[in-house]
Write an enzyme that holds these catalytic residues in place. Structure first.
Site, PDB file in Angstrom:
ATOM      1  N   CYS A 162       0.805  -1.229   0.000  1.00  0.00           N
ATOM      2  CA  CYS A 162       0.000   0.000   0.000  1.00  0.00           C
ATOM      3  C   CYS A 162       0.831   1.269   0.000  1.00  0.00           C
ATOM      4  O   CYS A 162       0.267   2.368  -0.096  1.00  0.00           O
ATOM      5  CB  CYS A 162      -0.934  -0.005   1.207  1.00  0.00           C
ATOM      6  SG  CYS A 162      -1.862  -1.528   1.380  1.00  0.00           S
ATOM      7  N   HIS A 294      -3.166   7.841   5.885  1.00  0.00           N
ATOM      8  CA  HIS A 294      -3.336   6.513   5.298  1.00  0.00           C
ATOM      9  C   HIS A 294      -4.754   6.034   5.593  1.00  0.00           C
ATOM     10  O   HIS A 294      -5.435   5.531   4.711  1.00  0.00           O
ATOM     11  CB  HIS A 294      -2.285   5.556   5.848  1.00  0.00           C
ATOM     12  CG  HIS A 294      -2.221   4.258   5.117  1.00  0.00           C
ATOM     13  ND1 HIS A 294      -1.998   4.187   3.758  1.00  0.00           N
ATOM     14  CD2 HIS A 294      -2.366   2.970   5.538  1.00  0.00           C
ATOM     15  CE1 HIS A 294      -2.003   2.915   3.370  1.00  0.00           C
ATOM     16  NE2 HIS A 294      -2.236   2.164   4.432  1.00  0.00           N
ATOM     17  N   GLU A 305      -1.982   5.293  13.527  1.00  0.00           N
ATOM     18  CA  GLU A 305      -1.603   6.475  12.761  1.00  0.00           C
ATOM     19  C   GLU A 305      -1.851   7.752  13.554  1.00  0.00           C
ATOM     20  O   GLU A 305      -1.025   8.673  13.538  1.00  0.00           O
ATOM     21  CB  GLU A 305      -2.372   6.520  11.439  1.00  0.00           C
ATOM     22  CG  GLU A 305      -1.947   7.684  10.548  1.00  0.00           C
ATOM     23  CD  GLU A 305      -2.500   7.604   9.137  1.00  0.00           C
ATOM     24  OE1 GLU A 305      -2.031   8.383   8.280  1.00  0.00           O
ATOM     25  OE2 GLU A 305      -3.395   6.776   8.882  1.00  0.00           O
ATOM     26  N   LYS A 326      -9.924   7.572   1.533  1.00  0.00           N
ATOM     27  CA  LYS A 326     -10.249   6.175   1.216  1.00  0.00           C
ATOM     28  C   LYS A 326     -11.728   5.886   1.437  1.00  0.00           C
ATOM     29  O   LYS A 326     -12.278   4.969   0.830  1.00  0.00           O
ATOM     30  CB  LYS A 326      -9.395   5.230   2.057  1.00  0.00           C
ATOM     31  CG  LYS A 326      -7.947   5.134   1.618  1.00  0.00           C
ATOM     32  CD  LYS A 326      -7.189   4.106   2.456  1.00  0.00           C
ATOM     33  CE  LYS A 326      -5.744   3.944   1.965  1.00  0.00           C
ATOM     34  NZ  LYS A 326      -4.918   5.133   2.230  1.00  0.00           N
ATOM     35  N   HIS A 331      -9.705   1.859  -0.908  1.00  0.00           N
ATOM     36  CA  HIS A 331      -8.261   1.648  -0.751  1.00  0.00           C
ATOM     37  C   HIS A 331      -7.733   1.068  -2.060  1.00  0.00           C
ATOM     38  O   HIS A 331      -7.996  -0.083  -2.398  1.00  0.00           O
ATOM     39  CB  HIS A 331      -8.008   0.683   0.409  1.00  0.00           C
ATOM     40  CG  HIS A 331      -6.569   0.609   0.833  1.00  0.00           C
ATOM     41  ND1 HIS A 331      -5.527   0.969   0.011  1.00  0.00           N
ATOM     42  CD2 HIS A 331      -6.002   0.214   2.005  1.00  0.00           C
ATOM     43  CE1 HIS A 331      -4.380   0.786   0.651  1.00  0.00           C
ATOM     44  NE2 HIS A 331      -4.644   0.344   1.861  1.00  0.00           N
ATOM     45  N   PHE A 390       1.573  -2.977   4.659  1.00  0.00           N
ATOM     46  CA  PHE A 390       1.933  -4.281   5.209  1.00  0.00           C
ATOM     47  C   PHE A 390       3.420  -4.527   4.963  1.00  0.00           C
ATOM     48  O   PHE A 390       3.979  -4.125   3.943  1.00  0.00           O
ATOM     49  CB  PHE A 390       1.129  -5.391   4.523  1.00  0.00           C
ATOM     50  CG  PHE A 390      -0.286  -5.543   5.042  1.00  0.00           C
ATOM     51  CD1 PHE A 390      -0.702  -4.918   6.194  1.00  0.00           C
ATOM     52  CD2 PHE A 390      -1.193  -6.336   4.359  1.00  0.00           C
ATOM     53  CE1 PHE A 390      -1.993  -5.069   6.667  1.00  0.00           C
ATOM     54  CE2 PHE A 390      -2.484  -6.506   4.820  1.00  0.00           C
ATOM     55  CZ  PHE A 390      -2.896  -5.869   5.972  1.00  0.00           C
TER      56      PHE A 390
END
Length: 402
Positions: A162, A294, A305, A326, A331, A390
């Site tokens: 991502c 994010h 975050e 998002k 996403h 990830f």
């Protein structure tokens, strides 16, 4: 070290198939998440996503191109056409030799791969399309963009889940800043909304069945999207000399690794990336007016975050606006940072902050101004774009009003 500016932008995403439409959707707080239309959708547990509706590739590409272009390549090439057209650049002579492309993608030609597996395993066919390999390879989009515009300088693909787009744009920034290239076409693209792609994400149990609500107390997971955004990063002196319109200036970039867990985010790793981008840009936290987070809508990501932002900015975050788009466009995995950079450009240029749509109730673990549901007018001089992937791959870009 050269200064780097953005002189062109293009996009295809679930909100719109151009930048103007995307800005309008952001400003109106529109959400493009809806029922999925993919083969075997009835076998999926997750049946919502942010798909690009009304996409007509045959209108934009020749028959020969369509034989070579997976959906993620189609998105990238079309977005690149918009960006290069807006920039006004023609890549000939020395400029062609000093211009390149770096794009991000996590899955590459996943639609091609899914269709080929279906043909071989489900339908019993013994042959696949002769161009399966060039269609599914991760560098396909970057390669076709380079060929479309004659970009003969540094060209490659970045794949860091991502964070792919932010890593790609960070590398493009460094290439222009260092003088290794005069112009870079950069961004990211993803088309992962296939049966196999969604089924794989279902296994992680991080997907929502009813919508994406970043930072909200009722959030219950992410929602996948698809699309691309592509930009022209250019040496500022070169852009000024030719009278180009400057959309924004890229002033800093940092990347870190959590080195801790393959799926769980790290507050420390994210904070080091945010602080690093500020340090690279020679900015103080108080200079930042907006962060495109994010903000995936999962319990762990949003909490972590927010903690990372507060670690860098301190307890006093008055005046700092943080939103996640998002919730509107889904996403987009490896392409998400590129589409989200558009929200930063809109904030800097137009003074419009894209909202976090779908927000219902405050979460004490996310005590920031998340610009809930409605866009906001605000004059912003500096914006950050966060991407935390990830594998503990973190990448943060800093932009300043051009």
């Amino acid at each position: 070290m050269r200064r780097v500016v953005i002189t062109g932008a293009g996009t295809v995403n679930a909100l719109a198939q151009d930048v103007v439409g995307t800005f309008a959707a952001f400003a109106n707080g529109r959400c493009a998440i809806g029922p999925l239309d993919v083969p075997d959708v009835e076998r999926l547990t997750i049946r919502i996503g942010a798909q690009v509706q009304g996409w007509q590739p045959e209108v934009h590409f020749s028959r020969g191109e369509l034989g070579l272009f997976d959906r993620f390549t189609q998105f990238a090439v079309y977005a690149a056409r918009q960006a290069v057209a807006q920039s006004g650049l023609v890549f000939q002579g020395d400029l062609a030799l000093e211009a390149g492309v770096v794009l991000g993608t996590a899955g590459g030609g996943l639609i091609t791969q899914d269709e080929s597996f279906r043909a071989v395993y489900a339908e019993g066919k013994n042959r696949v399309h002769p161009f399966v390999v060039p269609r599914l390879m991760h560098n396909a989009a970057a390669s076709h963009v380079s060929m479309a515009f004659g970009l003969q300088g540094p060209s490659f693909t970045v794949s860091t889940a991502c964070a792919s787009s932010n890593h790609a744009m960070g590398q493009a920034f460094h290439l222009v800043q260092s003088g290794a290239a005069r112009v870079m076409v950069t961004g990211g693209s993803e088309a992962m909304l296939s049966f196999g792609g969604i089924k794989a994400w279902e296994g992680l149990r991080v997907m929502s069945k009813d919508g994406c609500r970043p930072f909200c107390a009722t959030r219950n997971g992410m929602v996948q999207g698809e699309g691309a955004a592509v930009f022209v990063f250019e040496d500022r002196d070169h852009a000024v000399a030719r009278g180009a319109e400057i959309l924004a200036e890229v002033v800093g970039f940092a990347m870190t690794s959590d080195a801790s867990d393959i799926v769980m985010p790290s507050e420390a790793g994210a904070a080091r990336a945010i602080a690093g981008a500020l340090r690279d840009a020679k900015l103080a936290p108080g200079d930042v007016g907006y962060i495109n987070a994010h903000g995936t809508g999962t319990a762990a990501n949003d909490r972590t975050e927010c903690a990372a932002i507060m670690r860098v900015f301190g307890a006093d975050t008055d005046g700092l606006m943080v939103s996640s788009t998002k919730a509107a466009h889904g996403h987009i995995i490896g392409g998400t940072g590129a589409v989200e950079l558009l929200a930063c450009i809109m904030a800097l240029r137009d003074g419009v902050i894209a909202p976090t749509v779908g927000y219902v109730a405050a979460d004490p673990d996310c005590p920031l101004d998340v610009v809930p549901n409605e866009a906001r007018q605000a004059r912003v001089a500096v914006a950050l774009s966060n991407a935390f992937a990830f594998g503990g791959m973190n990448a943060v870009l800093a932009l300043r009003r051009g």
